[in-house]
Structure formats: C-alpha cells, structure tokens
Design an enzyme around this catalytic site. Structure first.
Site, PDB file in Angstrom:
ATOM      1  N   GLU A  55     104.192  -3.585 114.764  1.00 17.35           N
ATOM      2  CA  GLU A  55     104.107  -3.502 113.296  1.00 17.35           C
ATOM      3  C   GLU A  55     105.160  -4.396 112.645  1.00 17.35           C
ATOM      4  O   GLU A  55     104.901  -5.081 111.655  1.00 17.35           O
ATOM      5  CB  GLU A  55     104.332  -2.063 112.823  1.00 17.35           C
ATOM      6  CG  GLU A  55     103.286  -1.082 113.299  1.00 17.35           C
ATOM      7  CD  GLU A  55     103.679  -0.381 114.596  1.00 17.35           C
ATOM      8  OE1 GLU A  55     104.172  -1.056 115.523  1.00 17.35           O
ATOM      9  OE2 GLU A  55     103.479   0.836 114.675  1.00 17.35           O
ATOM     10  N   CYS A  89     109.582   1.636 112.157  1.00 19.03           N
ATOM     11  CA  CYS A  89     108.452   0.903 111.560  1.00 19.03           C
ATOM     12  C   CYS A  89     107.996   1.550 110.264  1.00 19.03           C
ATOM     13  O   CYS A  89     107.584   0.865 109.328  1.00 19.03           O
ATOM     14  CB  CYS A  89     107.292   0.811 112.543  1.00 19.03           C
ATOM     15  SG  CYS A  89     107.626  -0.367 113.870  1.00 19.03           S
TER      16      CYS A  89
HETATM   17  N1  THU Z   1     105.573   0.452 120.116  1.00 14.28           N
HETATM   18  C1  THU Z   1     105.007  -0.328 119.138  1.00 14.28           C
HETATM   19  O1  THU Z   1     104.968  -1.559 119.262  1.00 14.28           O
HETATM   20  N2  THU Z   1     104.514   0.272 118.031  1.00 14.28           N
HETATM   21  C2  THU Z   1     104.447   1.627 117.852  1.00 14.28           C
HETATM   22  O2  THU Z   1     103.944   2.072 116.836  1.00 14.28           O
HETATM   23  C3  THU Z   1     104.982   2.540 118.880  1.00 14.28           C
HETATM   24  C4  THU Z   1     105.711   1.889 119.997  1.00 14.28           C
HETATM   25  C5  THU Z   1     106.050  -0.195 121.344  1.00 14.28           C
HETATM   26  C6  THU Z   1     107.534  -0.315 121.484  1.00 14.28           C
HETATM   27  C7  THU Z   1     107.688  -0.418 123.005  1.00 14.28           C
HETATM   28  O3  THU Z   1     107.518  -1.780 123.393  1.00 14.28           O
HETATM   29  C8  THU Z   1     106.517   0.373 123.547  1.00 14.28           C
HETATM   30  O4  THU Z   1     105.612   0.534 122.472  1.00 14.28           O
HETATM   31  C9  THU Z   1     106.903   1.734 124.100  1.00 14.28           C
HETATM   32  O5  THU Z   1     107.656   2.441 123.178  1.00 14.28           O
END
Ligand code: THU
Length: 133
Positions: A55, A89
C-alpha cells in the site's frame, strides 16, 4: 472509469513482490481521482523493520507522479482470506485518502470493503495543520 481492472492490476504486481523473508506476497492497485492506476507490492529487507508494504509503495508511486487524491484501493495477497492493511499503512492511506475505499480480496474469493474511517477511526491530526478532513 468504473470498469478499470484494479483487481487484475493488483494480481499482476503481486508477482513482483520482493518477499524472501516472509514468503508472503502482497499486491495493490490504487485508483487516483484522475483515473490513473498506481500499483505497489511489498518490498522486504534483511533488516525486517525496513520492509515497505504494498500500500505504501503504491501511495509513494502516485505522489511521485503528481497525484494525491484517490478513489479506491484493491488489495490481494497469497492468503486465502482477505488481508487487512497494517496500522502504519492505515495512517498513510488516511493522509492522502480520507474518502478512499479499501477493498481486499482473498484467494478463496472472499472480499472485504472498508472506508478509511472504519480502518482508522479518530485518526491523529496535527493541530492547526491543513490535514485533510
Ligand atoms: N504486507 C503488506 O504489504 N501489506 C499489508 O497490508 C499487510 C502486510 C506485507 C509486509 C510483509 O512484507 C509481509 O506482508 C508480511 O507481513
């Protein structure tokens, strides 16, 4: 611009995720008020705390391209159930998208939709600032 394929764009960018530590890929597509679509995937780091979520990558890309107002964000991941945006986020999305709708899709087909106020009620606003309300 109702028929923009945000879900397809989110799935496409998920394939570019850099997630060698969690092995959990996330992709998102963000529609600006102009109709332009910005995408993001998670970018992890050996220093785990430096990881950037999908995000925030999409928001950064949009802002760098000159767009700051958004309509819809579609989120996909490797999970069968829809994932919810993390706390960091939520703060960043709130900064730029007070009226943004976030839609998360799980691999099972389940979908969840939230407004920013549902994700982050009573968010911090710097007193006296021009923070969007
Ligand atoms: N992650 C995201 O990119 N967006 C989210 O809404 C939740 C978590 C990613 C961060 C990390 O690379 C992986 O998911 C595990 O937490």
């Amino acid at each position: 611009m109702q028929n923009i394929d945000l879900l397809g764009a989110a799935h496409d960018v998920l394939l570019n995720a850099y997630a060698p530590y969690s092995r959990f890929r996330v992709g998102c597509a963000l529609e600006g008020e102009s109709g332009t679509v910005y995408t993001g995937c998670n970018v992890e780091n050996a220093s785990y705390g430096l990881t950037i979520c999908a995000e925030r990558v999409a928001i950064g890309s949009a802002v760098a391209a000159g767009e700051q107002r958004f309509k819809r964000l579609v989120l996909v991941s490797d999970a069968s159930e829809p994932v919810a945006p993390c706390g960091a986020c939520r703060e960043v999305l709130r900064e730029f998208g007070p009226t943004l709708v976030v839609e998360s899709h799980g691999g099972s087909g389940a979908t969840v939709r939230w407004t920013i106020d549902q994700l982050l009620p009573g968010s911090f606003k710097l007193p006296g600032s021009e923070h969007r309300s």
